[in-house]
Structure formats: structure tokens, C-alpha cells
Design a protein around this motif. Structure first.
Motif, PDB file in Angstrom:
ATOM      1  N   ASP A 165       1.271  17.690 -13.573  1.00 50.46           N
ATOM      2  CA  ASP A 165       0.201  18.225 -14.428  1.00 50.46           C
ATOM      3  C   ASP A 165      -0.446  17.109 -15.247  1.00 50.46           C
ATOM      4  O   ASP A 165      -1.649  17.136 -15.519  1.00 50.46           O
ATOM      5  N   ILE A 166       0.348  16.121 -15.643  1.00 53.90           N
ATOM      6  CA  ILE A 166      -0.215  14.965 -16.346  1.00 53.90           C
ATOM      7  C   ILE A 166      -1.143  14.206 -15.410  1.00 53.90           C
ATOM      8  O   ILE A 166      -2.216  13.735 -15.818  1.00 53.90           O
ATOM      9  N   LEU A 167      -0.769  14.109 -14.152  1.00 48.13           N
ATOM     10  CA  LEU A 167      -1.607  13.427 -13.170  1.00 48.13           C
ATOM     11  C   LEU A 167      -2.927  14.177 -12.971  1.00 48.13           C
ATOM     12  O   LEU A 167      -3.994  13.565 -12.848  1.00 48.13           O
ATOM     13  N   PHE A 168      -2.871  15.504 -12.962  1.00 52.39           N
ATOM     14  CA  PHE A 168      -4.100  16.296 -12.864  1.00 52.39           C
ATOM     15  C   PHE A 168      -5.005  16.044 -14.075  1.00 52.39           C
ATOM     16  O   PHE A 168      -6.227  15.966 -13.942  1.00 52.39           O
ATOM     17  N   GLU A 169      -4.414  15.938 -15.265  1.00 52.89           N
ATOM     18  CA  GLU A 169      -5.203  15.679 -16.462  1.00 52.89           C
ATOM     19  C   GLU A 169      -5.851  14.302 -16.397  1.00 52.89           C
ATOM     20  O   GLU A 169      -7.010  14.123 -16.798  1.00 52.89           O
ATOM     21  N   MET A 170      -5.130  13.326 -15.886  1.00 59.26           N
ATOM     22  CA  MET A 170      -5.699  11.994 -15.734  1.00 59.26           C
ATOM     23  C   MET A 170      -6.873  12.022 -14.754  1.00 59.26           C
ATOM     24  O   MET A 170      -7.891  11.362 -14.963  1.00 59.26           O
ATOM     25  N   ALA A 174       0.847  -1.192   0.000  1.00 60.33           N
ATOM     26  CA  ALA A 174       0.000   0.000   0.000  1.00 60.33           C
ATOM     27  C   ALA A 174       0.878   1.237   0.000  1.00 60.33           C
ATOM     28  O   ALA A 174       1.896   1.290   0.674  1.00 60.33           O
ATOM     29  N   LEU A 175       0.467   2.250  -0.794  1.00 57.15           N
ATOM     30  CA  LEU A 175       1.261   3.467  -0.871  1.00 57.15           C
ATOM     31  C   LEU A 175       0.553   4.680  -0.293  1.00 57.15           C
ATOM     32  O   LEU A 175       1.148   5.720  -0.168  1.00 57.15           O
ATOM     33  N   SER A 176      -0.733   4.557  -0.007  1.00 62.18           N
ATOM     34  CA  SER A 176      -1.437   5.761   0.414  1.00 62.18           C
ATOM     35  C   SER A 176      -1.887   5.683   1.859  1.00 62.18           C
ATOM     36  O   SER A 176      -1.239   6.172   2.758  1.00 62.18           O
ATOM     37  N   ASP A 177      -3.025   5.012   2.086  1.00 66.96           N
ATOM     38  CA  ASP A 177      -3.617   5.031   3.410  1.00 66.96           C
ATOM     39  C   ASP A 177      -2.697   4.454   4.475  1.00 66.96           C
ATOM     40  O   ASP A 177      -2.632   4.944   5.593  1.00 66.96           O
ATOM     41  N   ASP A 178      -1.956   3.377   4.135  1.00 68.58           N
ATOM     42  CA  ASP A 178      -1.121   2.728   5.120  1.00 68.58           C
ATOM     43  C   ASP A 178       0.072   3.578   5.527  1.00 68.58           C
ATOM     44  O   ASP A 178       0.670   3.363   6.566  1.00 68.58           O
ATOM     45  N   LYS A 191       3.729   9.247  -5.604  1.00 66.16           N
ATOM     46  CA  LYS A 191       2.832   8.701  -4.579  1.00 66.16           C
ATOM     47  C   LYS A 191       2.202   9.773  -3.684  1.00 66.16           C
ATOM     48  O   LYS A 191       1.019   9.661  -3.340  1.00 66.16           O
ATOM     49  N   ASP A 192       2.945  10.808  -3.317  1.00 67.15           N
ATOM     50  CA  ASP A 192       2.359  11.840  -2.450  1.00 67.15           C
ATOM     51  C   ASP A 192       1.253  12.601  -3.171  1.00 67.15           C
ATOM     52  O   ASP A 192       0.203  12.904  -2.584  1.00 67.15           O
ATOM     53  N   SER A 193       1.470  12.910  -4.439  1.00 72.14           N
ATOM     54  CA  SER A 193       0.445  13.626  -5.204  1.00 72.14           C
ATOM     55  C   SER A 193      -0.789  12.771  -5.404  1.00 72.14           C
ATOM     56  O   SER A 193      -1.920  13.271  -5.395  1.00 72.14           O
ATOM     57  N   ILE A 194      -0.589  11.480  -5.575  1.00 73.24           N
ATOM     58  CA  ILE A 194      -1.718  10.562  -5.728  1.00 73.24           C
ATOM     59  C   ILE A 194      -2.584  10.571  -4.481  1.00 73.24           C
ATOM     60  O   ILE A 194      -3.815  10.638  -4.552  1.00 73.24           O
ATOM     61  N   ALA A 195      -1.953  10.525  -3.338  1.00 74.50           N
ATOM     62  CA  ALA A 195      -2.706  10.553  -2.080  1.00 74.50           C
ATOM     63  C   ALA A 195      -3.433  11.886  -1.901  1.00 74.50           C
ATOM     64  O   ALA A 195      -4.564  11.922  -1.400  1.00 74.50           O
TER      65      ALA A 195
END
Length: 623
Positions: free
Chosen positions: A560-565, A84-88, A588-592
Motif C-alpha cells: 500500500d505504501i508502494l501504491f501511495e508512492m 536488472a530486476l524487472s524486464d530482464d 520487486k514483483d509489485s514494482i514490475a
């Protein structure tokens, strides 16, 4: 002479042999003490947690050996390497500062087709409706909100007929196209009866007419371009014939038409014939269609018809309905002068002849032309005509911000007048897994060959089976899929047995494999992922990103690509990222912060290889 120093006192512990003996005695003592503890604590009434804590503290190795005897001897060979990369890694959401949501006015925000930005550009040739993307300093650093009471879309094939009103809360089409039966509103959902500008009574009768002129059931017609598509009812009807339609239309007063098409689960993107070429390679489509799409085909020296000729495959069909076709009986309805329409059709017929097209037939409101299979005779005829000329020194496949030219795109040379330029294609579905002619002929640069193609096919079949998405594919969770770096289209081909379609994107500066993708009977587009995609928010169920972040890390900000996704993914959608572990850690931090859950797993290359797979979404399923 002084006396020598006295000998040192006898210290038996210093001797090595005695040290070793003492160490053995101590180990034996603690070993027996540990075994005694395990035996005395093996009473069934003893608390198991106390047993584990005492034995592990005293001597871990013998304890594990003894405890293993109490469990089943069967071994589990399944992989357990998901991390797990986010909640954990965040003990509570209060420690994480989420990205903010944009204002509600941005619910349907299309960065490169923004109506406010359009006002800055020339209206000539409708240039203002083309792609005009914001500058870097104008990029939004916020999350596009979903509409109030947004609901999970209808699953295919139900979605072909129904869409929730709250997902596309626009009633403009109900007003503007009421008489043409594009869409109706029943309670809390839209209904698509299959009407259109020319086929008000339904698309079935319209297709029955076209079938008399175009062999839709033969397997020779697989990819279709529908210009000015409305809500894509034409493309929806063609799915019954295993025909894949790329439906395009601009964002105009009927702003929701492409959004409706994608909500229905149909391939579509924002696009217009204006100044630049369409973002597709030459010889892409088996058929092109226009049903009163309002494109001025005879203006600008026939520029737009020449663009259709460029993207049309040798032997492909062009289907036109609406003005000026059938002008004798329809001019009053169109409120046009019969004489003007007659001249317009004459000009159109002359232009088609100069493109070396052959008119197949004209029945009622529909006319059909066929492109030649090669340009042997066309080159001969062009010597008699001053216009149009054949294009010189122009890459026929260039389709990313490449201006159109008033010239005929030449077809590849052939040895015989009976040959098909570029090579003959197998019928669908056989062509899907056959090496495309562009690969066989080494037309694609970078040394791509048939061996590479076959290996790629096998690789993606194996990878898809390992992604853990098969259950969702079978149950219909996914319909609209986007592959951000499609390569040969192997990912899409591996999904062909499911009821999905894939938009195969080839970065404009990567190896140009998009033509080969179309020859497989798939569809796609060129793209620069430093810009926004030509679609509405919330239009894709699954996004596949194979090494896309590594490709763009030196070109633009990958966040910015992640924001577009995030913008184009449905709220319940999933993203699969395949990239280097360093890239994934960077993300991973931006994803969370985007309120997504995420998990990482090893690729088929194993635990020691740096390429990893990252699964992102609000509802993640990994087998």
C-alpha cells in the motif's frame, strides 16, 4: 589342512604411482592438443565465434590466458554491479499481470481529503476539511491514471510562471479569482502573473511593503508558513530572497490551488486550521503569513492564533493582510460594517498583546507583529491576566493528530532576559551545516548528539554522489523532492546547491528530529506512511525512501505504501529505495506490476552488506 588361496593376479593400474603417472600423461596430452587447436584457429580469417567455442570447450583456462593477450592491458576499476530486476527477469510483458488503472474519476484522487468522505464529518470548525483517511478495507488496489495528454512539466525556474493546462485541467480558479489575477489561460498553458487576494496588481509591490517591516534580505528569515496560500505566488516571490515557504490550503471549491503550487515547483501541501495542530513542531518558522486567508483568528478564544504562536520561532514575525487590517478604507469593498471590523481589530490587538507579541508596524493593508525571544516577561504578565494560560504537560512538538489547546505554548527556559529560548540560530545559509541548537542541547531523545549530526552530514554527501542522479539534478529534471524518512535532513542538505527543494518527512513515531531540520533552514512534516500523504497525485519528481519499508513492514502492508508512492510520483519521476535486500526482493514483483523499470545496486557498504539501493522509474539513469 587346506591350502591358502592363490595370490591375486598382478594389476599394475591399481598401484598409486602408476595412476599418478598416467594422469600426468593424459593432462599433458590434452594441454598440448588445446594449444595446437588455438594456434591453428588463430588465422585472422577464421570466425571469432567458432574460435571461442572450440577453445573454451577443450580447456577454458589456457584459452582465456591466450585470448587476454589480444585485448588492451588497461584495467577498468568502475563498479559493474547493477542488476536488472524487472524486464530482464520477465521474458515478456504477457507473462506479467499488471495492476489495473483506476477509473478516470480518480485522476486527482487525494485519499485523506476525499470530498465524498468529507460529508461524513462535522462542519463545525471546518473539521470535515481536515485529514480523514480511508480504512484499510477501502484502500485502492489500482494505479491513479494521469490526465489525457499529460506533458512533462516546465523546468524550474520557467515553471514558476507557466504550467501546462492538460496537467491541471481545471478552470475554476479562472472563474472564482478572475478579478484577483491569480492565474490566466493562454493557449495550452496557464500563466501565473503573481496576483493574489490582497496583491491583485502583483506580489512584487506587496513584498516591497513587507520588506520595510521584516528583514527579508538579512538571512534571519529563512522558513515561512503561508496559510491559505492560493497558488503560492507569495512563496514563489520569496524564492528571490532564498526564503523557503511552506504553503498550505485546504481542498475546497478552489480545489486546484495546492496542485497548481506544486506544478509550479513550489513547496505546498493540503492543510487547514481546524481541530488539530498543524503537522509541524514548535518553533519551526521564522515568519508566518496570511493574506485574507479567511481564518477566524479571534474566534474560539484565539485558538488559531495560539497555534501560529506555537510554530513560530522566538523572535519570529507574523504578517497579516486583509480583514480587519486597514478596515477604515476597505470595509465597503469587503461589504462589512466598519464598526464590526473595528471591534474585530481591537480583539485581535488585545489577543496579540496577551501572547506577548509586539506590533512592529501597520502600513496600508499589512500589519506585522513580532514574537518575543523568550517568555521571561510574559510569565510575569500572565500573573495579571486570567487568559490565556500557559500549556501544562503538553509536548510542544507533538503535531500528528494532536488537538489544539487554548493556551500559550511555553518557550524553553533561559538564564537571562537577553537570551533566545532554545538557542540562537546562524543566518542562512550558514545554519544549514551547523549543529542545530536542539542537538547541541540534547533536546532530541535517543542520544542524538553533535558527533552523530556531523557524521550524518558527511555520510549523505557521499551517498548522493553515488546515487547517479547528479546529471538530472544539474539539468533540472528534479524540482520537487520527497524524503520519506529524513532523519537529520542530511539528504536535503546534500542537495542544497541544486535548484531543488525537499519535503523532509519524519515518521510521527520515529525519533523526533523535525525541529532540528527546521533549525537548519529546511522544511518538512510529520507523517504516518500507513496513510496517504496530504498532496495531489503526480506532485513529486523524486522520492527518497531510506529504510522506510523495513520500518513499516510490521505496521501495515508495504504494498500500500508502494501504491501511495505511485500516486504522488510524476509519470517521468524516479524513486530511490535504500533497504535490506530481503525487503527489496519482496517489492520487486509489485514494482514490475506497476509498469516501472527498476535496478538494484550495492550501497557504499559493499557487495557483502545486505543493505542495497533500488532505483525505480520509467526513465532510470544510473552512473
Amino acid at each position: 589342512m587346506s591350502k591358502p588361496p592363490p595370490p591375486p593376479p598382478h594389476r599394475f593400474l591399481v598401484k598409486p604411482v602408476i595412476k599418478i603417472l598416467l594422469l600426468i600423461l593424459l593432462c599433458s596430452f590434452f594441454y598440448h592438443l588445446s594449444s595446437y587447436t588455438i594456434t591453428t584457429n588463430s588465422n585472422p580469417q577464421t570466425n571469432s565465434n567458432d574460435q571461442h567455442s572450440k577453445s573454451n570447450f577443450l580447456c577454458p583456462t589456457p584459452t582465456l590466458i591466450n585470448l587476454s593477450r589480444t585485448f588492451s592491458t588497461s584495467l577498468d576499476y568502475q563498479p559493474h554491479h547493477t542488476i536488472a530486476l524487472s524486464d530482464d527477469q520477465h521474458s515478456s510483458s504477457t507473462q506479467l499481470q499488471f495492476f489495473p488503472y483506476c477509473h478516470n474519476n480518480f485522476t486527482d484522487y487525494c485519499p485523506c481529503q476525499d470530498p465524498l468522505r468529507e460529508k461524513q464529518f462535522d462542519i463545525e470548525n471546518k473539521f470535515y476539511r481536515e485529514r480523514h483517511c480511508p480504512h484499510k478495507y477501502e484502500f485502492l488496489q489500482c494505479l491513479i491514471p494521469k490526465p489525457v495528454d499529460y506533458r512533462t512539466r516546465f523546468r524550474w525556474p520557467t515553471s514558476r510562471k507557466f504550467a501546462w493546462f492538460n496537467n491541471v485541467p481545471s478552470q475554476k480558479l479562472l472563474t472564482y479569482k478572475k478579478s484577483q489575477n491569480w492565474v490566466q489561460l493562454e493557449g495550452d498553458r496557464f500563466v501565473f502573473p503573481g496576483g493574489g487576494t490582497t496583491f491583485r496588481n502583483g506580489v512584487k509591490d506587496y513584498l516591497d511593503l513587507i520588506k520595510k517591516m521584516v528583514p527579508l534580505k538579512s538571512g534571519n528569515v529563512r522558513t515561512v508558513l503561508d496559510v491559505g496560500c492560493g497558488v503560492a505566488s507569495f512563496g514563489a516571490a520569496l524564492t528571490d530572497y532564498n526564503v523557503l515557504t511552506m504553503s498550505i490550503a485546504p481542498r475546497d471549491i478552489h480545489e486546484a490551488q495546492i496542485q497548481f503550487a506544486l506544478e509550479r515547483g513550489l513547496p505546498a501541501m493540503l492543510g487547514i486550521l481546524s481541530i488539530h495542530r498543524l503537522p509541524y513542531p514548535s518553533r519551526s518558522f521564522d515568519m508566518a503569513h496570511c493574506s485574507r486567508c479567511l481564518v477566524p483568528w479571534t474566534d474560539h478564544g484565539g485558538l488559531y492564533l495560539m497555534e501560529i504562536d506555537r510554530v513560530l520561532r522566538p523572535g519570529g514575525y507574523w504578517v497579516l493582510s486583509g480583514p480587519p487590517i486597514n478596515w477604515k478604507t476597505s470595509h465597503k469593498e469587503w461589504e462589512r460594517e466598519a464598526e464590526n471590523l473595528q471591534k474585530e481589530q481591537a480583539t485581535l490587538e488585545d489577543l496579540a498583546m496577551r501572547l506577548c507579541w509586539k506590533k512592529i508596524a501597520e502600513h496600508g493593508p499589512v500589519a506585522v507583529w513580532k514574537k518575543p525571544t523568550n517568555h521571561v516577561q510574559c510569565h510575569q504578565k500572565s500573573k495579571l491576566w486570567k487568559f490565556p494560560r500557559f500549556c501544562n504537560a503538553s509536548d510542544p512538538d507533538a503535531g500528528w493528530y494532536k488537538k489544539m489547546e487554548p493556551c500559550i505554548t511555553p518557550l524553553p527556559n533561559v538564564k537571562s532576559i537577553k537570551d533566545i529560548s532554545g538557542g540562537a540560530l546562524e543566518k542562512w545559509p550558514k545554519r544549514l551545516n551547523m549543529a542545530p541548537p536542539r542537538i547541541k542541547s540534547s533536546e532530541i531523545k535517543d542520544g542524538k548528539n553533535v558527533i552523530d549530526f556531523d557524521q550524518d552530514n558527511r555520510l549523505w554527501k557521499r551517498r548522493v554522489s553515488q546515487y547517479g542522479i547528479l546529471k538530472s539534478l544539474t539539468e533540472g529534471k528534479y524540482r520537487n523532492i520527497l524524503d520519506m524518512n529524513a532523519g537529520f535532513g542530511g539528504f536535503a542538505a546534500a542537495l542544497s546547491k541544486y535548484q531543488v527543494w525537499v519535503m523532509n518527512v519524519v515518521p510521527f513515531d520515529a525519533s523526533n528530529t523535525l525541529g532540528a531540520i527546521y533549525e537548519r533552514g529546511l522544511i518538512g512534516t510529520y507523517m504516518n506512511w500507513c496513510e496517504a500523504f496530504s498532496t495531489y497525485p503526480r506532485t513529486y519528481d523524486l522520492i527518497h525512501a531510506n529504510r522506510i519499508f523495513g520500518m513499516y513492514i510490521a505496521k501495515c502492508d508495504i504494498i500500500d505504501i508502494l501504491f501511495e508512492m505511485h500516486r504522488i510520483l510524476r509519470p517521468e519521476g524516479t524513486i530511490i529505495v535504500r533497504d535490506h535486500i530481503d525487503i527489496i526482493v519482496k517489492l520487486k514483483d509489485s514494482i514490475a506490476k506497476m509498469r516501472w523499470k527498476s535496478k538494484i545496486q550495492h550501497s557504499e557498504l559493499g557487495a557483502s552488506h545486505p543493505e542495497k539501493i533500488l532505483i525505480i522509474g520509467n526513465s532510470i539513469e544510473i552512473s
